[in-house]
Design a protein around this motif. Structure first.
Motif, PDB file in Angstrom:
ATOM      1  N   GLU A 103     -11.827 -16.781 -29.200  1.00  0.00           N
ATOM      2  CA  GLU A 103     -10.635 -15.924 -28.995  1.00  0.00           C
ATOM      3  C   GLU A 103      -9.955 -15.696 -30.771  1.00  0.00           C
ATOM      4  OE1 GLU A 103      -8.699 -19.137 -26.262  1.00  0.00           O
ATOM      5  OE2 GLU A 103      -9.089 -18.273 -24.890  1.00  0.00           O
ATOM      6  N   GLN A 104     -10.707 -17.064 -31.719  1.00  0.00           N
ATOM      7  CA  GLN A 104     -10.198 -17.058 -32.995  1.00  0.00           C
ATOM      8  C   GLN A 104     -11.367 -16.246 -33.386  1.00  0.00           C
ATOM      9  OE1 GLN A 104      -9.796 -21.046 -34.057  1.00  0.00           O
ATOM     10  NE2 GLN A 104      -9.846 -21.807 -31.790  1.00  0.00           N
ATOM     11  N   VAL A 105     -12.398 -15.882 -33.211  1.00  0.00           N
ATOM     12  CA  VAL A 105     -13.133 -14.771 -34.017  1.00  0.00           C
ATOM     13  C   VAL A 105     -14.043 -13.995 -33.537  1.00  0.00           C
ATOM     14  CG1 VAL A 105     -15.153 -15.347 -35.912  1.00  0.00           C
ATOM     15  CG2 VAL A 105     -13.769 -16.838 -35.430  1.00  0.00           C
ATOM     16  N   GLU A 106     -13.873 -12.935 -33.626  1.00  0.00           N
ATOM     17  CA  GLU A 106     -14.071 -11.773 -32.568  1.00  0.00           C
ATOM     18  C   GLU A 106     -16.010 -11.787 -33.206  1.00  0.00           C
ATOM     19  OE1 GLU A 106     -13.963  -6.881 -32.766  1.00  0.00           O
ATOM     20  OE2 GLU A 106     -13.353  -7.741 -34.343  1.00  0.00           O
ATOM     21  N   ILE A 107     -16.682 -11.565 -32.047  1.00  0.00           N
ATOM     22  CA  ILE A 107     -18.207 -11.882 -31.801  1.00  0.00           C
ATOM     23  C   ILE A 107     -18.650 -10.654 -31.315  1.00  0.00           C
ATOM     24  CG2 ILE A 107     -20.068 -13.230 -31.262  1.00  0.00           C
ATOM     25  CD1 ILE A 107     -18.365 -15.461 -32.051  1.00  0.00           C
ATOM     26  N   THR A 108     -19.254  -9.757 -32.015  1.00  0.00           N
ATOM     27  CA  THR A 108     -19.845  -8.936 -30.806  1.00  0.00           C
ATOM     28  C   THR A 108     -21.628  -8.775 -31.519  1.00  0.00           C
ATOM     29  OG1 THR A 108     -20.045  -7.389 -33.193  1.00  0.00           O
ATOM     30  CG2 THR A 108     -18.304  -7.514 -32.178  1.00  0.00           C
ATOM     31  N   SER A 109     -21.579  -8.416 -30.708  1.00  0.00           N
ATOM     32  CA  SER A 109     -23.388  -8.232 -29.767  1.00  0.00           C
ATOM     33  C   SER A 109     -24.465  -7.483 -31.620  1.00  0.00           C
ATOM     34  CB  SER A 109     -24.132  -6.716 -29.293  1.00  0.00           C
ATOM     35  OG  SER A 109     -23.772  -5.208 -29.864  1.00  0.00           O
ATOM     36  N   GLU A 110     -24.055  -7.209 -32.475  1.00  0.00           N
ATOM     37  CA  GLU A 110     -23.873  -7.253 -33.969  1.00  0.00           C
ATOM     38  C   GLU A 110     -23.541  -8.747 -34.740  1.00  0.00           C
ATOM     39  OE1 GLU A 110     -26.755  -5.026 -34.753  1.00  0.00           O
ATOM     40  OE2 GLU A 110     -26.002  -4.348 -32.273  1.00  0.00           O
ATOM     41  N   THR A 111     -23.273  -9.258 -34.323  1.00  0.00           N
ATOM     42  CA  THR A 111     -22.627 -10.541 -35.427  1.00  0.00           C
ATOM     43  C   THR A 111     -23.758 -11.283 -34.992  1.00  0.00           C
ATOM     44  OG1 THR A 111     -20.069 -10.304 -34.377  1.00  0.00           O
ATOM     45  CG2 THR A 111     -21.150 -12.670 -35.796  1.00  0.00           C
ATOM     46  N   ARG A 112     -23.985 -12.098 -35.968  1.00  0.00           N
ATOM     47  CA  ARG A 112     -25.033 -13.175 -36.600  1.00  0.00           C
ATOM     48  C   ARG A 112     -24.344 -14.266 -36.720  1.00  0.00           C
ATOM     49  NH1 ARG A 112     -29.444 -15.931 -35.496  1.00  0.00           N
ATOM     50  NH2 ARG A 112     -30.995 -15.763 -36.903  1.00  0.00           N
ATOM     51  N   VAL A 113     -25.122 -15.153 -35.208  1.00  0.00           N
ATOM     52  CA  VAL A 113     -24.212 -16.983 -35.385  1.00  0.00           C
ATOM     53  C   VAL A 113     -24.961 -17.774 -35.529  1.00  0.00           C
ATOM     54  CG1 VAL A 113     -22.901 -18.108 -33.925  1.00  0.00           C
ATOM     55  CG2 VAL A 113     -22.726 -15.627 -33.556  1.00  0.00           C
ATOM     56  N   ALA A 114     -24.206 -18.696 -36.666  1.00  0.00           N
ATOM     57  CA  ALA A 114     -25.297 -20.023 -36.613  1.00  0.00           C
ATOM     58  C   ALA A 114     -24.547 -21.095 -35.711  1.00  0.00           C
ATOM     59  CB  ALA A 114     -25.366 -20.402 -37.993  1.00  0.00           C
ATOM     60  N   VAL A 115     -24.469 -21.872 -34.911  1.00  0.00           N
ATOM     61  CA  VAL A 115     -23.820 -23.093 -34.710  1.00  0.00           C
ATOM     62  C   VAL A 115     -25.369 -24.613 -35.085  1.00  0.00           C
ATOM     63  CG1 VAL A 115     -24.141 -24.425 -32.716  1.00  0.00           C
ATOM     64  CG2 VAL A 115     -23.569 -22.156 -32.612  1.00  0.00           C
ATOM     65  N   ILE A 116     -24.634 -25.140 -35.686  1.00  0.00           N
ATOM     66  CA  ILE A 116     -25.106 -27.064 -36.277  1.00  0.00           C
ATOM     67  C   ILE A 116     -24.320 -27.531 -35.714  1.00  0.00           C
ATOM     68  CG2 ILE A 116     -24.640 -27.567 -38.578  1.00  0.00           C
ATOM     69  CD1 ILE A 116     -23.673 -25.021 -39.735  1.00  0.00           C
ATOM     70  N   GLY A 117     -25.807 -28.240 -35.736  1.00  0.00           N
ATOM     71  CA  GLY A 117     -25.878 -30.039 -34.613  1.00  0.00           C
ATOM     72  C   GLY A 117     -25.726 -29.456 -32.653  1.00  0.00           C
ATOM     73  N   ASP A 118     -26.865 -29.848 -32.685  1.00  0.00           N
ATOM     74  CA  ASP A 118     -27.132 -29.817 -31.007  1.00  0.00           C
ATOM     75  C   ASP A 118     -27.070 -31.264 -29.948  1.00  0.00           C
ATOM     76  OD1 ASP A 118     -28.860 -32.224 -32.021  1.00  0.00           O
ATOM     77  OD2 ASP A 118     -30.849 -30.677 -32.367  1.00  0.00           O
ATOM     78  N   GLY A 119     -25.358 -31.411 -29.998  1.00  0.00           N
ATOM     79  CA  GLY A 119     -25.429 -32.128 -29.232  1.00  0.00           C
ATOM     80  C   GLY A 119     -24.787 -31.788 -28.598  1.00  0.00           C
ATOM     81  N   LYS A 120     -24.176 -32.380 -27.259  1.00  0.00           N
ATOM     82  CA  LYS A 120     -23.876 -31.688 -25.832  1.00  0.00           C
ATOM     83  C   LYS A 120     -22.518 -30.594 -26.689  1.00  0.00           C
ATOM     84  CE  LYS A 120     -21.581 -35.354 -24.726  1.00  0.00           C
ATOM     85  NZ  LYS A 120     -22.470 -37.017 -26.152  1.00  0.00           N
ATOM     86  N   LEU A 121     -21.234 -30.353 -27.776  1.00  0.00           N
ATOM     87  CA  LEU A 121     -20.337 -29.761 -27.971  1.00  0.00           C
ATOM     88  C   LEU A 121     -21.153 -28.699 -28.281  1.00  0.00           C
ATOM     89  CD1 LEU A 121     -17.854 -28.344 -27.245  1.00  0.00           C
ATOM     90  CD2 LEU A 121     -17.424 -29.372 -29.535  1.00  0.00           C
ATOM     91  N   GLY A 122     -22.348 -29.139 -29.217  1.00  0.00           N
ATOM     92  CA  GLY A 122     -22.889 -28.145 -29.752  1.00  0.00           C
ATOM     93  C   GLY A 122     -23.884 -26.548 -28.868  1.00  0.00           C
ATOM     94  N   LEU A 123     -24.550 -27.469 -27.878  1.00  0.00           N
ATOM     95  CA  LEU A 123     -25.547 -26.618 -27.042  1.00  0.00           C
ATOM     96  C   LEU A 123     -24.388 -25.748 -26.224  1.00  0.00           C
ATOM     97  CD1 LEU A 123     -27.825 -29.678 -25.759  1.00  0.00           C
ATOM     98  CD2 LEU A 123     -28.632 -27.533 -26.857  1.00  0.00           C
TER      99      LEU A 123
END
Length: 208
Positions: A148-168
Motif C-alpha cells: 500500500e505504501q510502495v508500488e511493487i510490480t512483477s518486475e520489482t526486485r525485493v529484498a526482505v532483511i530478517g527471517d523472523g516471523k514478520l520477515g517470513l
C-alpha cells in the motif's frame, strides 16, 4: 475475567473486570497470538501497562450499530483513531497521532477472555479459515500493507532483511506481487520455509 497483564515491571495472570468502552463491540477471545511486540512491551517498549496482546480471533458478543455481527467470528483493526484529525477524516486512522492501539497504547489487549473495539474495526472471518490461521491476520495485514505504501510490480526486485516471523510473512506477501524476491537471514530452517514458496534465501553467518 482472566487477563495477562503487565504492570510495575511484572507479567501476571490476573482477574480483572471486563473492558467497558461505551458504544464499542465486545468480543469473546477464542485465540490470541504472541507477537515480538508483546515481548518488547515486557522489556519496557511503549511504556505500556495493562492487558497486552493485539493478535486475536474471537466471537462478537455485542456490537452497537452493527447487530448483524453478533455471534460472528471476527478479527480486527487494532488502531482506533480519534475520528477528528485530518488523518482520520482522510481514512487513515492507523496513523492518527491520538489513536489508541489494542494492547499497546491506552487500550486493553487481546490476551484476555474479552476485548473491546469499535464495531467498524471488526472483520468477519470466512468459515473456511480456521482459528489457528485467522489469528495471524493482524501481522499478515502489516506485511501486505507494504504494497500500500510502495508500488511493487512483477518486475520489482525485493529484498526482505530478517527471517523472523514478520520477515517470513513480508516475504510471503511480496511473493504475491513479484517472483524476484530474496529473504536474507541467519536461520537455514526458516529460509527453507521460504524456499518452498519460491523465495530465494540468502544465509548470513556471524562473520558476515
Amino acid at each position: 475475567m482472566k487477563a495477562l497483564q503487565f504492570a510495575d515491571g511484572e507479567l501476571t495472570l490476573a482477574e480483572t473486570p471486563r473492558p467497558d468502552r461505551q458504544g464499542e463491540a465486545l468480543v469473546r477471545v477464542l485465540k490470541s497470538g504472541i507477537c515480538n511486540t508483546d515481548l518488547e512491551i515486557v522489556r519496557g517498549y511503549a511504556r505500556f501497562e495493562g492487558t497486552i496482546g493485539h493478535e486475536f480471533v474471537g466471537i462478537v458478543e455485542t456490537a452497537p450499530g452493527r447487530p448483524a455481527l453478533v455471534g460472528k467470528r471476527v478479527v480486527g483493526e487494532i488502531n482506533v483513531g480519534c475520528g477528528n484529525c485530518d488523518l482520520c477524516r482522510a481514512g487513515d486512522s492507523r496513523h492518527c497521532v491520538g489513536r489508541t492501539v489494542l494492547g499497546i497504547k491506552e487500550r486493553s489487549g487481546a490476551h484476555a477472555e474479552f476485548l473491546m473495539l469499535p464495531a467498524g474495526n471488526l472483520l468477519e472471518v470466512p468459515a473456511e479459515i480456521p482459528d489457528d490461521e485467522a489469528v495471524f491476520v493482524e501481522p499478515l495485514a502489516a506485511a501486505i500493507g507494504i504494497s500500500e505504501q510502495v508500488e511493487i510490480t512483477s518486475e520489482t526486485r525485493v529484498a526482505v532483511i530478517g527471517d523472523g516471523k514478520l520477515g517470513l510473512l513480508c516475504a510471503f506477501a511480496m511473493r504475491l506481487k513479484t517472483s524476484r524476491i530474496s529473504l536474507i537471514g541467519k536461520h537455514a530452517s526458516k529460509l527453507e520455509i521460504a524456499k518452498k514458496r519460491g523465495i530465494e534465501g540468502v544465509l548470513l553467518t556471524d562473520a558476515e
